[in-house]
Design a protein around this motif. Structure first.
Motif, short mmCIF file in Angstrom:
data_model
loop_
_atom_site.label_atom_id
_atom_site.label_comp_id
_atom_site.label_asym_id
_atom_site.label_seq_id
_atom_site.Cartn_x
_atom_site.Cartn_y
_atom_site.Cartn_z
N THR A 207 0.55 -1.23 -0.33
CA THR A 207 0.07 -0.12 -0.35
C THR A 207 0.99 1.16 -0.16
OG1 THR A 207 -1.96 -1.14 1.27
CG2 THR A 207 -1.31 1.55 1.13
N GLY A 208 2.09 1.32 0.99
CA GLY A 208 2.73 2.02 0.46
C GLY A 208 3.41 2.59 -0.41
N GLY A 209 3.41 1.81 -1.06
CA GLY A 209 4.20 1.72 -2.45
C GLY A 209 3.56 2.59 -3.73
N ASN A 210 1.69 1.59 -3.62
CA ASN A 210 1.11 2.87 -4.39
C ASN A 210 0.45 4.03 -3.92
OD1 ASN A 210 1.12 0.68 -5.90
ND2 ASN A 210 -0.77 -0.84 -4.10
N ILE A 211 1.08 3.78 -2.40
CA ILE A 211 -0.02 5.58 -2.12
C ILE A 211 1.31 6.35 -2.97
CG2 ILE A 211 0.21 7.72 0.29
CD1 ILE A 211 -0.86 4.99 1.26
N TYR A 212 2.75 5.96 -2.91
CA TYR A 212 3.58 7.22 -2.60
C TYR A 212 3.42 6.79 -4.06
CZ TYR A 212 8.11 8.57 -3.99
OH TYR A 212 9.53 9.46 -3.72
N GLY A 213 3.15 6.48 -4.72
CA GLY A 213 3.17 6.01 -6.44
C GLY A 213 1.92 7.56 -7.00
N SER A 214 0.75 7.31 -6.23
CA SER A 214 -0.19 8.38 -6.67
C SER A 214 0.19 8.97 -6.35
CB SER A 214 -1.42 7.65 -5.76
OG SER A 214 -1.82 6.66 -6.22
N ILE A 215 0.99 9.67 -5.68
CA ILE A 215 0.67 11.26 -4.40
C ILE A 215 1.75 11.80 -5.27
CG2 ILE A 215 2.55 12.42 -3.12
CD1 ILE A 215 1.03 10.68 -0.87
N THR A 216 3.21 10.91 -5.96
CA THR A 216 4.56 11.61 -6.95
C THR A 216 4.55 11.13 -8.87
OG1 THR A 216 5.78 9.05 -6.58
CG2 THR A 216 5.92 11.27 -4.90
N ASP A 217 3.34 10.29 -8.78
CA ASP A 217 3.34 9.70 -10.08
C ASP A 217 4.70 9.13 -10.66
OD1 ASP A 217 1.21 10.08 -10.78
OD2 ASP A 217 0.67 11.96 -11.92
N TRP A 219 5.33 6.27 -10.42
CA TRP A 219 6.25 4.59 -10.14
C TRP A 219 6.66 3.84 -10.32
CZ3 TRP A 219 0.77 3.41 -7.94
CH2 TRP A 219 0.25 4.14 -8.30
N ASN A 220 8.15 4.86 -11.10
CA ASN A 220 8.89 3.48 -10.68
C ASN A 220 9.39 2.82 -9.55
OD1 ASN A 220 9.44 3.24 -13.15
ND2 ASN A 220 10.72 5.09 -13.79
N VAL A 221 9.36 3.90 -8.51
CA VAL A 221 9.50 3.85 -6.89
C VAL A 221 8.58 3.23 -6.20
CG1 VAL A 221 9.83 4.99 -5.05
CG2 VAL A 221 11.14 5.91 -6.80
N GLY A 222 7.13 3.74 -6.62
CA GLY A 222 6.30 3.21 -6.56
C GLY A 222 6.22 1.88 -6.09
N ALA A 223 6.79 0.76 -7.46
CA ALA A 223 5.64 -0.16 -7.62
C ALA A 223 7.21 -0.99 -7.42
CB ALA A 223 7.15 -0.63 -9.15
N MET A 224 8.38 -0.38 -6.56
CA MET A 224 8.75 -1.28 -5.12
C MET A 224 8.08 -1.99 -4.05
SD MET A 224 12.48 -1.17 -5.73
CE MET A 224 13.81 0.37 -7.03
N GLY A 225 7.07 -0.93 -4.25
CA GLY A 225 6.07 -2.12 -2.43
C GLY A 225 5.78 -3.69 -3.15
N LEU A 226 6.55 -3.96 -3.96
CA LEU A 226 5.91 -5.38 -3.94
C LEU A 226 7.00 -5.91 -3.85
CD1 LEU A 226 4.90 -4.90 -8.29
CD2 LEU A 226 3.23 -5.02 -6.11
N PHE A 227 8.11 -5.89 -3.49
CA PHE A 227 9.00 -6.05 -2.66
C PHE A 227 8.59 -7.62 -1.89
CE2 PHE A 227 11.67 -4.45 -6.32
CZ PHE A 227 11.80 -5.86 -7.30
N GLY A 228 7.41 -6.60 -1.00
CA GLY A 228 6.95 -6.54 -0.14
C GLY A 228 6.12 -8.59 0.22
N MET A 229 6.00 -8.44 -0.86
CA MET A 229 5.78 -9.99 -1.38
C MET A 229 6.82 -11.01 -1.13
SD MET A 229 3.32 -11.99 -2.91
CE MET A 229 3.67 -14.04 -2.01
N ILE A 230 8.14 -10.57 -1.17
CA ILE A 230 9.45 -11.23 -0.86
C ILE A 230 9.51 -11.74 0.50
CG2 ILE A 230 11.65 -11.64 -1.13
CD1 ILE A 230 11.87 -10.29 -3.57
N LEU A 231 8.70 -10.47 1.44
CA LEU A 231 9.54 -10.77 2.70
C LEU A 231 8.06 -11.55 3.20
CD1 LEU A 231 9.59 -6.71 3.77
CD2 LEU A 231 11.25 -9.06 3.76
#
Lengths: 560, 284
Positions: A207-217, A219-231
């Motif tokens: 969610t944090g990644g998505n919120i960051y992407g939405s606010i800043t546009d 999405w290169n950084v926002g998509a980093m949130g996906l790595f939470g899946m590895i955790l």
């Protein structure tokens, strides 16, 4: 397709996707979608298939399914250069995004309480989610498309999904903290800590990644949130291996194989050249195949180990039960013997009083008869005493008083006792003692005397003609006493049973009916308490028998 | 020390029994033939004659008849037949002829023969005592209910407290002790036994170990800790199950003697009590 082509639709200024959604310039963020999608999908599927019937497994699968779908659609979003596709994909993404949170919240309920989520909670979740469902298809979510950035413009309500996602994360966190405090089982507690941490960290990252992407546009950084899946995968895999979460019997080997295969799979997408990619695909399948074999072998081993464990557990139970029964039997004999002794003692006492004329002078014939009663009773008392001894031996309650003893003294005493019996039966009884004295032995004299006496007595009973020889000899570390006879002998079938309780030679009843079959059993127990051995040898029926008793010489004891 | 005449012609057998009886503390004289036996009896006094039936010169039966019919011999001489011939008819014949007992050689080991000899001797002594008590006329114990107390008359006799829960044992040991001339009070459970003992006036307390409400051990400890009963002699009478506890009690010196009920006959107990009192008196 043809109509779009002729219309020359508006496209972003990026290359169109080819080969599994790949554009020409792979971006790390973008390519990470594929392995993460595979990871989520496989993990969910694995849990689902390993135990289809459990609610938590199905809920976890749905969480992974929603997330996997989200990742896949996000990949499409990244690859696509057509606004219509992007708009469609984005809408679906927004719609299913809170479903990942809801599924994990649901999972938390099921795992912690062991029950389905209460209806009231489901209702609350539905009410919170309902506006999302209604708003998403409208322009309240996406107002227009920014062709320059190749991104849709988010309307004010687009943030509603972030709002409810935050609510669900907080709900899950508070629920986990509160409920984990009251879990008493330490193992269960640790397991839940891993799972809950994995879920919360993942959701915050996502969610944090998505919120960051939405606010800043950005999405290169926002998509980093996906790595939470590895955790999440790491925490869950650990919990599955260690605590059998989801009732999955996964062992570290399997987890390792899966991780290796996944890492190798990810390389396919990182490969820069076609040749490399093909090579990686080949190694991927090789590893997959070998991994499957390895996992199967390990599983087979584990199943065998479990079966063995199961059998040995059952044996332990059966053994304990047998021991209990044996104790109960010894206890019974002990109590029964004790109860038997009271009337027997009374008979002995009163008969002796009668015989002594305490109740008046007796006719000689009456006296003689009472004498027989007295002797028969004494025999019965002796038998009861023997039974009591057996139960004491079985219960380990016999006490030994060891003292340094001259074995010759015992043997000479026995020679005097048995000389007459042998003389009357016209048997030759000889004692062979060594010329130099035997070393002193640490013995409970009376008990050993009883054992040897019993063996000689048996030899006399079971021998019709010939001789009985008792021989004592010293070896370096032990003294051997052998009693040999020329009697009925022992058949090979009987030898193993000779020293068991209530067993006696087959012909025992023919030769002598008064034996009870307890003597050798008691003797063996006594000798074993001296760390000695007793065994029998016989060439067979009618060929005589030999009983060999060995007593260890305790040098250390002697030097004292 | 009892003096025994062993009439036995087989020198091998004779030697074994001479040795066995001698080592058990008897004074033993051997006779090899019937005539030899009669001559030896004329020359000395014996507590017991062990008489074999199959002997040279005169048979055992003839020796027996001679001893019982010829007035030259003491009619009260105790004769125990010691033989292999142990059929009912032979036994009956010897008893009719005046034998006092019968020991079958084949049924006993030498050690058991010694035990039997001892038993017969004890029995004869007890019989003589009962006979002499019965002589004056009225037996004192006719009207006494064996399960109730003997009335204690102050001063004269020794008083014994018997604590035992089993009625047959109360009766059995109580009778032997009363017959031996002691005043016997009985209690049937541990608590009442202890209370009775504390009232004092007993010369000896004989207690069972396994008792209702209080064990023998507890009674003994309580008596030893009480100034009034600290020095009263105590005999412990037990079944053998509590062996270790009993041994510990004996070792600690808390009890004067301990007995296994299965191994002591009532009159043996009475005999031991008698010896105990007389040695106690001698020491004072």
């Amino acid at each position: 397709m043809e109509s779009y082509a002729t219309l020359k639709p508006l496209v972003c200024d990026i290359p169109a996707p080819q080969f599994l959604l790949f554009n020409d310039i792979p971006s790390l963020v973008y390519i990470s979608h594929i392995p993460i999608f595979i990871m989520a999908f496989l993990l969910g599927l694995f849990v689902l298939l390993s135990n289809w019937n459990r609610l938590e497994n199905r809920v976890f699968f749905s969480a992974m399914l929603f997330f996997g779908l989200w990742v896949f659609l996000d990949a499409v979003f990244w690859a696509a250069n057509r606004p219509d596709v992007i708009m469609l994909v984005w809408t679906i993404i927004v719609l299913i995004e809170p479903l990942v949170h809801i599924s994990l919240l649901y999972l938390a309920y099921v795992l912690v309480t062991g029950k389905d989520m209460p209806f009231s909670r489901k209702l609350i979740v539905s009410i919170i989610f309902l506006p999302q469902l209604l708003i998403v298809p409208t322009t309240l979510t996406l107002s227009s498309f920014d062709i320059a950035n190749c991104l849709p413009n988010e309307a004010s309500f687009a943030y509603y999904s972030y709002f409810i996602e935050t609510i669900f994360i907080l709900w899950l966190t508070v629920f986990a903290i509160v409920k984990l405090r009251i879990v008493e089982d330490a193992r269960k507690h640790r397991e839940l800590v891993y799972v809950m941490t994995g879920a919360v960290v993942f959701l915050i990252s996502f969610t944090g990644g998505n919120i960051y992407g939405s606010i800043t546009d950005n999405w290169n950084v926002g998509a980093m949130g996906l790595f939470g899946m590895i955790l999440l995968a790491a925490f869950f895999a650990y919990s599955i291996v260690k605590y059998q979460t989801f009732n999955v019997k996964l062992v570290s080997t399997q987890a390792l194989v899966v991780a290796l295969v996944l890492m190798n799979g990810a390389q396919i997408f990182l490969a820069k050249t076609q040749g490399n990619r093909i090579l990686t695909v080949i190694t991927f399948f090789l590893m997959l195949t070998l991994g499957v074999f390895l996992v199967r072998a390990v599983r087979f081993e584990i199943r065998r180990k479990e079966e063995l464990q199961e059998i040995s557990n059952r044996l332990v139970v059966a053994n304990a039960e047998l021991r209990r029964l044996d104790d109960a039997k010894s206890e019974f004999i002990s109590i029964a013997s004790h109860q038997l002794r009271t009337p027997l003692t009374a008979i002995k006492g009163f008969v002796s009083l009668l015989l002594e004329g305490a109740y008046g002078k007796l006719e000689p014939a009456v006296g003689d008869t009472l004498n027989k009663v007295y002797l028969a009773n004494a025999r019965l008392m002796n038998l009861v005493e023997n039974l009591l001894n057996i139960s004491r031996i079985d219960a380990g309650r016999i006490q030994y008083q060891f003292a340094l003893t001259k074995l010759e003294d015992i043997l000479i005493e026995l020679r005097d006792i048995f000389a007459l019996a042998a003389h009357e039966r016209k048997l030759k009884l000889s004692f062979v003692l060594p010329k130099s004295p035997l070393p002193l032995l640490s013995l409970d004299g009376p008990k050993i005397r009883e054992v040897i006496s019993n063996v000689i007595d048996n030899a006399l009973k079971y021998t019709e003609h010939g001789e009985i020889t008792v021989m004592a000899e010293a070896r370096v570390d032990r003294v051997i006493v052998t009693v040999s006879d020329t009697g009925v002998g022992i058949s090979i079938d009987e030898l193993p049973h000779l020293f068991k309780k209530f067993e006696r030679g087959k012909d025992a009843t023919k030769v002598n009916v008064s034996s009870t079959g307890l003597g050798l059993y008691v003797g063996k127990s006594f000798i074993e308490a001296h760390s000695g051995t007793i065994r029998a040898k016989s060439a067979g029926r009618g060929k005589g028998a030999q009983f060999i008793m060995e007593f260890p010489i305790n040098r250390k004891n002697l030097d004292k | 020390m009892a003096k025994i005449l062993l009439v036995e012609d087989d020198p091998f057998i004779s030697e074994i029994y001479l040795k066995k009886l001698g080592s058990s503390g008897f004074e033993v004289v051997s006779a090899l033939t019937g005539k030899d036996a009669l001559r030896t009896i004329r020359e000395g006094a014996y507590d017991l004659v062990l008489l074999d039936m199959v002997i040279p010169e005169m048979s055992g039966m003839e020796v027996l008849r001679e001893l019982r019919t010829n007035k030259d011999y003491d009619r009260t001489l105790k004769i125990v037949v010691f033989s292999n011939l142990s059929g009912p008819q032979e036994r009956q014949d010897t008893l009719t002829a005046g034998a006092n007992g019968f020991i079958s050689k084949t049924d006993f080991t030498p050690s058991q023969v010694v035990a039997e000899v001892q038993r017969y001797l004890d029995q004869f002594i007890a019989q003589a005592q009962h006979a002499s008590q019965a002589e004056p006329g009225k037996q004192p114990d006719v009207a006494v209910n064996p399960l109730t107390d003997t009335l204690l008359e102050p001063g004269t006799e020794k008083k014994i407290l018997l604590i035992e829960d089993e009625p047959v044992f109360v009766e059995m040991f109580g009778k032997a002790l009363r017959d031996a001339g002691y005043g016997v009070v009985t209690e049937r459970n541990g608590q009442s036994g202890l209370e009775r003992a504390k009232t004092g006036g007993f010369d000896l307390v004989i207690t069972d170990h396994l008792l209702p409400s209080l064990s023998g051990k507890e009674i003994i400890q309580a008596l030893r800790n009480d100034a009034g009963t600290k020095s009263v002699p105590i005999f412990l009478l037990t079944a053998s199950l509590e062996e270790e506890e009993v041994k510990a009690l004996e070792a600690s010196g808390a009890v004067e003697r301990s007995f296994l009920k299965t191994q002591v006959t009532p009159s043996e107990l009475a005999g031991i009590v008698k010896v105990f009192f007389s040695t106690e008196q001698a020491q004072q």
